[in-house]
Design a protein around this motif. Structure first.
Motif, PDB file in Angstrom:
ATOM      1  N   PHE A   1      35.282  42.424  39.277  1.00 41.17           N
ATOM      2  CA  PHE A   1      35.191  41.164  40.008  1.00 41.17           C
ATOM      3  C   PHE A   1      34.393  40.140  39.217  1.00 41.17           C
ATOM      4  O   PHE A   1      34.744  38.960  39.145  1.00 41.17           O
ATOM      5  CB  PHE A   1      34.556  41.410  41.372  1.00 41.17           C
ATOM      6  CG  PHE A   1      34.639  40.236  42.297  1.00 41.17           C
ATOM      7  CD1 PHE A   1      35.831  39.934  42.937  1.00 41.17           C
ATOM      8  CD2 PHE A   1      33.542  39.426  42.515  1.00 41.17           C
ATOM      9  CE1 PHE A   1      35.917  38.841  43.779  1.00 41.17           C
ATOM     10  CE2 PHE A   1      33.623  38.329  43.358  1.00 41.17           C
ATOM     11  CZ  PHE A   1      34.820  38.042  43.995  1.00 41.17           C
ATOM     12  N   LEU A   2      33.318  40.618  38.600  1.00 41.13           N
ATOM     13  CA  LEU A   2      32.490  39.708  37.797  1.00 41.13           C
ATOM     14  C   LEU A   2      33.298  39.117  36.636  1.00 41.13           C
ATOM     15  O   LEU A   2      33.233  37.918  36.371  1.00 41.13           O
ATOM     16  CB  LEU A   2      31.274  40.489  37.279  1.00 41.13           C
ATOM     17  CG  LEU A   2      30.104  39.688  36.714  1.00 41.13           C
ATOM     18  CD1 LEU A   2      28.812  40.410  37.007  1.00 41.13           C
ATOM     19  CD2 LEU A   2      30.219  39.431  35.235  1.00 41.13           C
ATOM     20  N   VAL A   3      34.073  39.981  35.975  1.00 39.83           N
ATOM     21  CA  VAL A   3      34.914  39.495  34.876  1.00 39.83           C
ATOM     22  C   VAL A   3      35.916  38.475  35.419  1.00 39.83           C
ATOM     23  O   VAL A   3      36.110  37.391  34.854  1.00 39.83           O
ATOM     24  CB  VAL A   3      35.653  40.675  34.210  1.00 39.83           C
ATOM     25  CG1 VAL A   3      36.700  40.158  33.227  1.00 39.83           C
ATOM     26  CG2 VAL A   3      34.675  41.594  33.516  1.00 39.83           C
ATOM     27  N   ASN A   4      36.521  38.831  36.556  1.00 40.53           N
ATOM     28  CA  ASN A   4      37.521  37.961  37.162  1.00 40.53           C
ATOM     29  C   ASN A   4      36.948  36.573  37.471  1.00 40.53           C
ATOM     30  O   ASN A   4      37.507  35.539  37.094  1.00 40.53           O
ATOM     31  CB  ASN A   4      38.009  38.643  38.442  1.00 40.53           C
ATOM     32  CG  ASN A   4      39.314  38.075  38.938  1.00 40.53           C
ATOM     33  OD1 ASN A   4      39.666  36.954  38.595  1.00 40.53           O
ATOM     34  ND2 ASN A   4      40.019  38.819  39.751  1.00 40.53           N
ATOM     35  N   VAL A   5      35.794  36.553  38.142  1.00 41.29           N
ATOM     36  CA  VAL A   5      35.157  35.284  38.485  1.00 41.29           C
ATOM     37  C   VAL A   5      34.771  34.521  37.215  1.00 41.29           C
ATOM     38  O   VAL A   5      34.974  33.311  37.107  1.00 41.29           O
ATOM     39  CB  VAL A   5      33.918  35.533  39.374  1.00 41.29           C
ATOM     40  CG1 VAL A   5      33.048  34.302  39.460  1.00 41.29           C
ATOM     41  CG2 VAL A   5      34.358  35.967  40.763  1.00 41.29           C
ATOM     42  N   SER A   6      34.260  35.252  36.230  1.00 36.32           N
ATOM     43  CA  SER A   6      33.848  34.598  34.987  1.00 36.32           C
ATOM     44  C   SER A   6      35.041  33.941  34.305  1.00 36.32           C
ATOM     45  O   SER A   6      34.926  32.848  33.748  1.00 36.32           O
ATOM     46  CB  SER A   6      33.231  35.614  34.026  1.00 36.32           C
ATOM     47  OG  SER A   6      32.189  36.294  34.645  1.00 36.32           O
ATOM     48  N   LEU A   7      36.191  34.596  34.346  1.00 41.18           N
ATOM     49  CA  LEU A   7      37.367  34.019  33.710  1.00 41.18           C
ATOM     50  C   LEU A   7      37.803  32.745  34.425  1.00 41.18           C
ATOM     51  O   LEU A   7      38.239  31.780  33.796  1.00 41.18           O
ATOM     52  CB  LEU A   7      38.513  35.034  33.689  1.00 41.18           C
ATOM     53  CG  LEU A   7      38.299  36.243  32.764  1.00 41.18           C
ATOM     54  CD1 LEU A   7      39.479  37.191  32.841  1.00 41.18           C
ATOM     55  CD2 LEU A   7      38.069  35.804  31.328  1.00 41.18           C
ATOM     56  N   CYS A   8      37.682  32.735  35.757  1.00 41.72           N
ATOM     57  CA  CYS A   8      38.020  31.513  36.503  1.00 41.72           C
ATOM     58  C   CYS A   8      37.099  30.369  36.083  1.00 41.72           C
ATOM     59  O   CYS A   8      37.552  29.267  35.772  1.00 41.72           O
ATOM     60  CB  CYS A   8      37.893  31.740  38.012  1.00 41.72           C
ATOM     61  SG  CYS A   8      38.989  32.994  38.658  1.00 41.72           S
ATOM     62  N   PHE A   9      35.790  30.633  36.075  1.00 44.73           N
ATOM     63  CA  PHE A   9      34.834  29.622  35.612  1.00 44.73           C
ATOM     64  C   PHE A   9      35.166  29.224  34.174  1.00 44.73           C
ATOM     65  O   PHE A   9      35.154  28.044  33.819  1.00 44.73           O
ATOM     66  CB  PHE A   9      33.399  30.172  35.637  1.00 44.73           C
ATOM     67  CG  PHE A   9      32.721  30.042  36.970  1.00 44.73           C
ATOM     68  CD1 PHE A   9      32.874  28.902  37.747  1.00 44.73           C
ATOM     69  CD2 PHE A   9      31.906  31.055  37.449  1.00 44.73           C
ATOM     70  CE1 PHE A   9      32.240  28.781  38.973  1.00 44.73           C
ATOM     71  CE2 PHE A   9      31.264  30.939  38.675  1.00 44.73           C
ATOM     72  CZ  PHE A   9      31.430  29.805  39.424  1.00 44.73           C
TER      73      PHE A   9
END
Lengths: 298, 312, 451
Positions: free
Chosen positions: B30-38
């Protein structure tokens, strides 16, 4: 008619508050080209220090009128403590960097101060209302207003006149203007730019803190008050033209009047009226109302 | 001509992230996912920054993209992942195309401030709109991928792999764009606008194009965030959100299109562990991190790699 | 016949449980139960809401762990297992909270989550709790949308939703100011402020069809300066002034409005005025209608469990607990009640019938395992439990949303201390919509008591 009068009075009272919180920001930007996000934290520091000191004064039974001096002393103290740490300790290291990087540096300072304030004062709002009611109130038509609000108008007018006088009619002020126009040349001519920067930042910080400490008795000082103030101050200063004192005054007056009219006539739009004004002004005058024209450099 | 190592990194990165998806602990995925969105939003800012412009209002497009995706689900029951992201990207790009005519005339702090004003107006409008949940916002759910209905357990991985694939695609796309003739002119704008005008290039048009690209990427990031997190609210257009994007952009550095993704991952990781280990001082932790980067890595985190490999 | 034998088994299991609780909790190392606790530690909501909730939660957990809570909560921990709290900050908005919720569960390995004051956070967290299958108890957020727009298995809320605050205030005013004709409001411009105003003005118009609204002021959250708003309110000269301001904003508004005589004519209603009430002193006019979002604080019944909470909180802070402190306590006690009910039920079901061999081992095994999340959910649904604010029934949202009664009273300054008088209590069915009804429809349809 009566309502129009109320709009104008409310507008003036709010404008003077806006000017007090915006003037330090425009001063620092004008001289140092730093859009100081930490201005909001300095405001908050001033508010906390002011209410603590005034609260201490009153709870110890000293003459209540002295609490006004306590508010003033608190603002000066905040400026004297914060400025050496922030300007000498940090900003000095990053002068000459991109304007945006400087914004980010002050944004980081803002983040740090937010938590520091919380560690020092806790999260419970501080409520020291005594200085607010002390002066009584005056009436206009069927509306009554506290005299303390008038005092705020007086302070903002004095601050405006005082700064204008210093900048235009004193030797130190002229040196300051020289630094604003050309830092390198001023330095070559023997101006101590370091000192000018330090004093400017100190003055700006004190003004921010003064805004906070004078506001403190009219509100309950709580975490997060700085965040709200930053954008308001930005809007005021940008509308007027960054770095212009007269601009800040005009910006404050416009924003104050528009907001007051919105509250009285169309409360639905109050929330974003300020930003609409800001966008409109920038669309018509891209660099704000009192922008100083700049030569394009090839 | 230096070898283009960046492109060589993207493909293995894609394979690695896709393969790691099911293996990573859920929180890390999830952290990777959110980071990619940012990171996608910041990638757009990188294009602007190469042009010499910094927006304090990217939250406008980030929020628009998210609300486009959200309203599709909420009002039209069209909760299809690619469709939502496409709509978010297009809407933001479209609005930017309109506003671009205006904003392309602005530079420096005035560009930053005007974009902030627009973003704050959107924030105000959304807060006033109780049909869209005001400050509470609303939940966004995902039910299908390109028309194929999704099982509940697979939603997480589908959004994850969609985000990974799309970010790699736009990363490569932006990388190629910045190396193209048009892209390289961006830096010329930053260095000396007037000279570029004398050479017959329309700086305004160039800025307009880059502005739309940045906005579309922000919209895409917002829409991906909406499907990833499952909730949107007007805070996405508040100035602090835009401030965070600038924060990540400066933290990352503009050295490479990979930098925004590295920067946002570092930012998210620091923030998330600061929340856990110092709940009372997480803002201070972020501030100090930023100051350290500015003081010791003036080119952003990416400059660590530049020094070693010598490529730009 | 079947029913009776089940009852007997449960009863005997309960006896077995309490005797086991004494021995094995101390002897064996029972795995502690970790509870994530999410509350505002920074920002404007920290002072009035977040931190009081945290203080209450920590104090209650300590009391529960040492077995010092009053009956029926006097067993140690949760069925013998000690409780640990993992506290995180709720600040930062819903997007961040969703990430932090995942981290709390997967990194910090909490067994349950109690949290959330902001309605936006509750709305965002509910589907994620469902996805991660983690029992999550919302303790303080108010929006009815959580269970009116969604249906959740893993999500519970142990306080009533905010509709009753508006309905009860309107009903109180029907008796207190029957002749009122005009209504004005000042509420913060965010979801709670808007909802609060919409519910209240709708309820007032249902009860008094001729009522007109003079102005609805919506200052920005945290605005601090209310001069123009106060002038406008003064000029409208309304009979009733409604406000859902809270915390520092409320204090600033009262401070600026009272000297200007705003409350000389109009009846002031503060639906969330209870926290910090003591600090306002002479800045709040006598006769102000005060809500505590339930029978909390000064409205809580004088029963042992309430006296216990008051003592507990007072020894830590020197103050009496405010409503968020009650909310946090209710969530912890509700979860404890559900957990122990589930444990007893499970123990009952594992007692081998007929064959006496291995009974002790089986029971100890069942005891050590504790109930599964599914068991606790089954026990929590439609549970009725005791709290310092009276009985709480998990009656709405298919047994996931609490209903309680509520109370309103008016202020009176006695020797410089703000006290509440003329307190009226409202039963749950008088102020809350029945299962399945939307709050706004129910208000507009006349607020008929549910069955």
């Amino acid at each position: 008619m009566n309502q129009l009068l109320a709009v104008i009075i409310d507008g003036i009272l709010y404008s003077s508050w806006l000017f007090v919180i915006g003037v330090g920001l425009t001063l620092i930007y004008g001289v140092m080209r730093i859009l100081n996000v930490a201005h909001g934290s300095l405001y908050a520091l001033g508010a906390y220090a002011g209410s603590s000191l005034a609260g201490y004064w009153i709870s110890h039974g000293y003459p209540p009128l002295g609490s006004y001096a306590a508010l003033l002393v608190a603002a000066i103290l905040v400026g004297l403590v914060a400025s050496p740490i922030i300007e000498r300790g940090l900003l000095r290291l990053v002068y000459g960097k991109d304007e945006v990087v400087l914004v980010l540096v002050t944004y980081s300072v803002f983040l740090i101060l937010e938590d520091l304030i919380k560690l020092m004062w806790g999260v419970d709002p501080i409520f020291v209302p005594e200085p607010y009611g002390l002066l009584g109130s005056f009436s206009v038509g069927d509306l009554s207003y506290p005299i303390y609000s008038l005092a705020l108008v007086l302070v903002s007018v004095l601050a405006g006149i005082g700064l204008t006088y210093i900048l235009n009619y004193t030797r130190q002020g002229k040196i300051l203007v020289a630094v604003i126009h050309d830092r390198e040349t001023a330095a070559t001519l023997g101006v101590n730019v370091r000192l000018v920067y330090f004093l400017t930042f100190t003055a700006g910080a004190m003004l921010a803190a003064l805004g906070g400490s004078l506001t403190a008795p009219t509100i309950s000082v709580q975490p997060g008050i700085g965040v709200e103030v930053i954008v308001l101050a930005f809007a005021v200063v940008v509308i007027g033209g960054l770095g212009s004192l007269g601009g800040a005054a005009l910006g404050a007056l416009i924003v104050g009047m528009v907001r007051s009219a919105a509250v009285h006539y169309v409360p639905q739009v109050e929330l974003f009226s300020i930003y609409v004004v800001m966008a409109l002004v920038l669309i018509i005058r891209p660099k704000g109302l009192f922008a100083v024209p700049e030569a394009r450099r090839i | 001509m230096k070898r283009d190592t960046t492109l060589l990194i993207y493909l293995p990165l894609l394979v690695l992230l896709l393969a790691a998806g099911p293996l990573l602990p859920k929180w890390a995925g999830f952290l990777v996912n959110v980071s990619l969105c940012f990171g996608t939003v910041v990638l757009g800012m990188l294009i602007l920054m190469r042009t010499g412009l910094v927006s304090f209002g990217q939250g406008l497009y980030y929020c628009l993209g998210a609300y486009a995706a959200g309203t599709l689900d909420h009002f039209f029951k069209l909760s299809d992942v690619p469709l939502m992201i496409l709509c978010g990207t297009l809407l933001s790009g479209l609005v930017a195309f309109g506003l671009g005519f205006l904003l392309a005339r602005y530079r420096d702090i005035f560009f930053a401030m005007l974009s902030m004003a627009f973003s704050m107006i959107l924030n105000g409008l959304l807060v006033k709109t109780s049909e869209l949940g005001s400050t509470d916002g609303f939940n966004v759910s995902v039910h299908s991928f390109a028309g194929i209905a999704l099982a509940e357990q697979s939603v997480r991985y589908v959004t994850y792999s969609t985000t990974v694939t799309l970010t790699v695609l736009v990363g490569v796309g932006v990388h190629l764009y910045l190396r193209s003739h048009l892209g390289r002119m961006a830096e010329a704008v930053r260095d000396n606008e007037l000279r570029l005008e004398y050479m017959g290039t329309s700086v305004k048009r160039l800025i307009h194009i880059n502005y739309v690209l940045a906005a579309a990427l922000a919209g895409m990031g917002g829409a991906m965030m909406a499907v990833t997190v499952g909730h949107i609210d007007p805070e996405m257009a508040y100035w602090t959100t835009s401030g965070e994007f600038v924060f990540i952009a400066i933290l990352s550095g503009t050295g490479s299109t990979l930098a925004p993704f590295l920067g946002s991952t570092v930012f998210e990781t620091v923030r998330s562990f600061a929340y856990e280990y110092s709940p009372n001082t997480w803002q201070m932790t972020l501030g100090i991190t930023m100051l350290l980067v500015i003081l010791f890595l003036p080119g952003g985190l990416w400059s660590m790699f530049n020094r070693q490999s010598g490529t730009a | 016949m079947v029913k009776r034998s089940l009852k007997v088994t449960i009863a005997s299991a309960a006896v077995a449980l309490s005797s086991l609780a004494g021995t094995s909790a101390q002897a064996a190392d029972v795995k502690p139960i970790r509870i994530g606790f999410v509350t505002f530690l920074s920002g404007p909501a920290a002072g009035p809401f977040g931190v009081p909730a945290r203080i209450a939660a920590e104090a209650v957990v300590e009391a529960i762990n040492t077995g010092k809570a009053p009956a029926p909560y006097n067993s140690k921990g949760f069925g013998g297992a000690p409780i640990e709290l993992a506290i995180i900050d709720e600040a930062g908005g819903a997007t961040k909270q969703v990430s932090e919720f995942r981290n709390l569960i997967e990194r910090q390995k909490v067994d349950f989550v109690i949290g959330y004051i902001g309605s936006g956070d509750c709305l965002a967290i509910a589907p994620v709790a469902e996805e991660l299958r983690k029992l999550t108890v919302f303790f303080d957020c108010g929006t009815p949308r959580v269970f009116e727009e969604g249906s959740y298995k893993y999500v519970f809320r142990t306080r009533s939703h905010a509709t009753m605050d508006a309905v009860a205030a309107a009903k109180y005013l029907q008796e207190r100011t029957p002749g009122a004709k005009t209504l004005a409001g000042i509420n913060q411009n965010y979801a709670y402020g808007q909802d609060s105003w919409n519910d209240f003005s709708a309820a007032m118009k249902t009860l008094h069809p001729e009522m007109t609204t003079t102005t609805s002021q919506m200052p920005k959250f945290g605005a601090g300066q209310y001069g123009a708003e106060i002038s406008t309110l003064l000029q409208t000269n309304s009979d009733i002034i409604h406000s859902s301001l809270w915390g520092g904003d409320l204090e600033a508004f009262m401070l600026q409005a009272n000297p200007r005589g705003l409350f000389k004519k109009g009846q002031l209603v503060l639906v969330a005025g209870e926290p910090y009430l003591h600090r306002l002193g002479s800045n709040i006019p006598d006769g102000t209608l005060i809500g505590a979002r339930g029978p909390n604080g000064a409205y809580a019944p004088d029963v042992p469990i309430n006296r216990w909470l008051k003592d507990l909180y007072k020894t830590r802070t020197g103050l009496l607990p405010n409503y968020p402190a009650y909310s946090a306590t209710m969530a912890l006690l509700g979860l404890k009640a559900a957990y122990e009910k589930a444990k007893v039920a499970k123990l009952g079901s594992t007692i081998p019938m007929g064959d006496n061999k291995g009974v002790k081992e089986e029971m100890e095994k069942a005891y050590a395992q504790g109930p599964s999340t599914e068991d606790v959910i089954a026990a929590f649904e439609h549970l009725t439990f005791d709290s310092p604010a009276g009985k709480v029934r998990m009656a709405l949202g298919k047994g996931h949303q609490a209903v309680t009664g509520t109370a309103y009273g008016v202020t009176k300054l006695v020797n410089g201390v703000v006290t509440l008088t003329d307190i009226k209590y409202y039963a749950a069915d008088q102020v809350q919509p029945p299962e399945g009804a939307s709050s706004m429809d129910w208000i507009k349809a006349g607020m008929k008591p549910q069955k």
